[in-house]
Write a protein that holds these residues in place. Structure first.
Motif, PDB file in Angstrom:
ATOM      1  N   VAL A  48       0.848  -1.185   0.000  1.00 28.22           N
ATOM      2  CA  VAL A  48       0.000   0.000   0.000  1.00 28.22           C
ATOM      3  C   VAL A  48       0.886   1.237   0.000  1.00 28.22           C
ATOM      4  CG1 VAL A  48      -1.903   1.216   1.107  1.00 28.22           C
ATOM      5  CG2 VAL A  48      -1.700  -1.271   1.353  1.00 28.22           C
ATOM      6  N   LEU A  49       0.619   2.148  -0.926  1.00 22.53           N
ATOM      7  CA  LEU A  49       1.298   3.426  -0.985  1.00 22.53           C
ATOM      8  C   LEU A  49       0.393   4.463  -0.334  1.00 22.53           C
ATOM      9  CD1 LEU A  49       2.484   3.251  -4.715  1.00 22.53           C
ATOM     10  CD2 LEU A  49       3.765   2.574  -2.662  1.00 22.53           C
ATOM     11  N   VAL A  50       0.823   5.006   0.790  1.00 23.65           N
ATOM     12  CA  VAL A  50       0.029   5.982   1.531  1.00 23.65           C
ATOM     13  C   VAL A  50       0.601   7.366   1.242  1.00 23.65           C
ATOM     14  CG1 VAL A  50      -0.844   6.686   3.786  1.00 23.65           C
ATOM     15  CG2 VAL A  50      -0.426   4.254   3.308  1.00 23.65           C
ATOM     16  N   VAL A 106      -3.528   5.048  -1.164  1.00 20.41           N
ATOM     17  CA  VAL A 106      -4.372   5.731  -0.190  1.00 20.41           C
ATOM     18  C   VAL A 106      -3.913   7.182  -0.091  1.00 20.41           C
ATOM     19  CG1 VAL A 106      -5.093   5.845   2.224  1.00 20.41           C
ATOM     20  CG2 VAL A 106      -4.786   3.617   1.115  1.00 20.41           C
ATOM     21  N   GLY A 107      -4.813   8.121  -0.364  1.00 15.65           N
ATOM     22  CA  GLY A 107      -4.498   9.539  -0.255  1.00 15.65           C
ATOM     23  C   GLY A 107      -5.065  10.110   1.030  1.00 15.65           C
ATOM     24  N   VAL A 108      -4.211  10.789   1.804  1.00 18.19           N
ATOM     25  CA  VAL A 108      -4.596  11.305   3.116  1.00 18.19           C
ATOM     26  C   VAL A 108      -4.667  12.827   3.072  1.00 18.19           C
ATOM     27  CG1 VAL A 108      -4.011  11.374   5.573  1.00 18.19           C
ATOM     28  CG2 VAL A 108      -3.414   9.361   4.204  1.00 18.19           C
ATOM     29  N   SER A 109      -5.796  13.382   3.513  1.00 24.00           N
ATOM     30  CA  SER A 109      -5.951  14.835   3.635  1.00 24.00           C
ATOM     31  C   SER A 109      -5.525  15.219   5.046  1.00 24.00           C
ATOM     32  CB  SER A 109      -7.404  15.236   3.385  1.00 24.00           C
ATOM     33  OG  SER A 109      -7.798  14.889   2.073  1.00 24.00           O
ATOM     34  N   ALA A 110      -4.275  15.654   5.189  1.00 22.76           N
ATOM     35  CA  ALA A 110      -3.709  15.903   6.518  1.00 22.76           C
ATOM     36  C   ALA A 110      -3.614  17.381   6.868  1.00 22.76           C
ATOM     37  CB  ALA A 110      -2.315  15.271   6.616  1.00 22.76           C
TER      38      ALA A 110
END
Length: 451
Positions: free
Chosen positions: A120-122, A150-154
């Protein structure tokens, strides 16, 4: 023309035969464990939809990919991630504890475990343009290899834009603790909690990951650098390895391997850190920080979700066509093996500089040294990483096709040109800088006459 392609195919198949082995467990640590986040979803709604609708069911994920994922055996799903996060300064000081937050993550993954390669590429989504950008989502290479992404809105900027873009879908998001932490102090823990949710399988349906890699481009690589250098020594590890693309990389020597991939744009000095058994740096001749492939992919999405794609007036024709995503695809593969087997990636010659500190170039204007894809070593255009002009022009590099007399001088026959491309690509496969499938793509492109 057919024989060189068969030769390439044979090399490609052989180079893809690798033994599968599970990633080693992350080392036990007395450091602070990330808080467990609550995952809600998948959130209903999919393209096509009306983002102005007042019901979540009639909306869709911002920057939802237009790629036909179903044809590739993939699905796209969006989730909310909520919990409490600690806050950290850029110097590694803990400035807050247990601050409530809610954000979103978007997942593009194989629908079936049989299609999943185990990794998994985060991605820490980039917000330099004022909105979440999936800068490292490269469907051609990721779908082919079977990754989950997986794209994270941080960060606050991205989340604030989402709230305004669709209040129905994103109005409840907040990564500032109600406005108390507006400089992304919570972002490091939020990103880590997303990674922990991935490791737990909470975002992946029936998929069970073996390797979880953190990736970030440009400004996001800078945020990940702070996390790795300043925060990670004080918290339990979540990710097995890290890829810092077209941006800064850590200076701390840690347990988790670090891979930095830079375009020609990003290399501005001959001073650079040395490779080690935990750090590898590649520099790509002719590549741009933000090149042609990404612009072509994003334009229809920007038209759909932002009302239009930006236009730029640069001093030189913009957007290098050197495919940086081919090199990052190879880097991900090496990072997997580094984590699972302890085998460091191959080293690469750095870009060369003149005595006066300028980049060394050949008679055609192409950078010397670095990883030299066939688009540079067998050129039909001047691709470089430099440009000037308004706003983001300096990040786009330049693309200037050679005129017919130059092409005729360099390549008296098309067959000769195609053969030279194949030789260059096989050399890069053997060196570990290019994957076989991307070499086949190059061969097809080289064999296709230009108008």
């Amino acid at each position: 023309m057919v024989r060189p392609m068969r030769s390439v195919t044979a090399v490609l198949i052989l180079s893809l035969v690798v033994a599968a082995a599970p990633a080693p467990a992350l080392a036990a640590s007395h450091r602070h464990e990330p808080t467990t986040a609550t995952v809600t979803g998948p959130i209903p709604g999919a393209v096509p939809g009306d983002r102005l609708a007042d019901r979540v069911e009639d909306t869709y994920p911002f920057f939802s990919t237009p790629v036909d994922l179903a044809a590739a055996g993939y699905v796209e799903e969006e989730f909310s991630l909520s919990g409490t996060a600690d806050g950290w300064s850029t110097t590694g000081e803990r400035v807050a504890t247990a601050v409530p937050y809610t954000t979103r993550v978007i997942v593009r993954r194989p629908a079936s475990p049989l299609r999943f390669n185990g990794t998994v590429l985060v991605e820490w989504q980039n917000v330099t343009a004022g909105y979440d950008l999936d800068a490292l989502w490269n469907p051609d290479t990721l779908l082919r290899a079977g990754y989950a992404w997986v794209g994270v809105s941080a960060q606050r900027v991205g989340v604030d834009q989402l709230r305004g873009w669709s209040p129905a879908r994103y109005g409840s998001l907040d990564v500032t603790g109600g406005g108390a932490y507006t400089t992304d102090q919570l972002s490091y823990d939020i990103f880590a909690q997303a990674g922990a949710a991935v490791r737990a399988g909470d975002l992946l349906g029936r998929l069970r990951p073996r390797t979880v890699l953190a990736i970030g481009a440009s400004q996001s690589a800078g945020r990940m650098t702070v996390y790795y250098d300043r925060v990670l020594p004080q918290v339990a590890p979540v990710f097995h390895g890290y890829a810092f693309i077209v941006g800064t990389a850590p200076t701390r020597v840690g347990t988790e391997p670090v891979f930095q991939v830079l375009s020609e744009t990003d290399v501005r000095t001959p001073d650079r850190p040395a490779d080690t058994d935990r750090f590898r740096r590649w520099e790509v001749a002719g590549g741009a920080h933000s090149g042609y492939a990404g612009q072509v992919y994003r334009r229809p999405i920007q038209d759909r979700d932002l009302g239009g794609a930006p236009e730029y007036s640069c001093d030189r024709p913009p957007f290098s066509r050197v495919p940086m995503h081919h090199v990052t695809a190879a880097a991900y593969r090496h990072l997997e093996h580094w984590v699972r087997r302890g085998t460091p990636p191959p080293t690469a010659e750095p870009l060369r500089f003149n005595a006066d500190g300028t980049k060394a170039r050949d008679a055609l204007g192409l950078a010397l040294g670095g990883i030299r894809l066939s688009q540079v070593s067998v050129p039909t255009a001047l691709n470089d990483g430099d440009n000037t002009g308004e706003t983001f022009c300096r990040l786009f590099g330049s693309y200037q096709p050679f005129d017919r007399p130059t092409l005729d001088r360099l390549y008296p026959t098309r067959l000769g040109y195609v053969a030279r491309v194949a030789v260059a690509d096989v050399r890069n496969i053997a060196s570990g800088y290019l994957l076989p499938a991307d070499a086949l793509s190059n061969a097809r492109e080289a064999a296709t006459p230009t108008p």
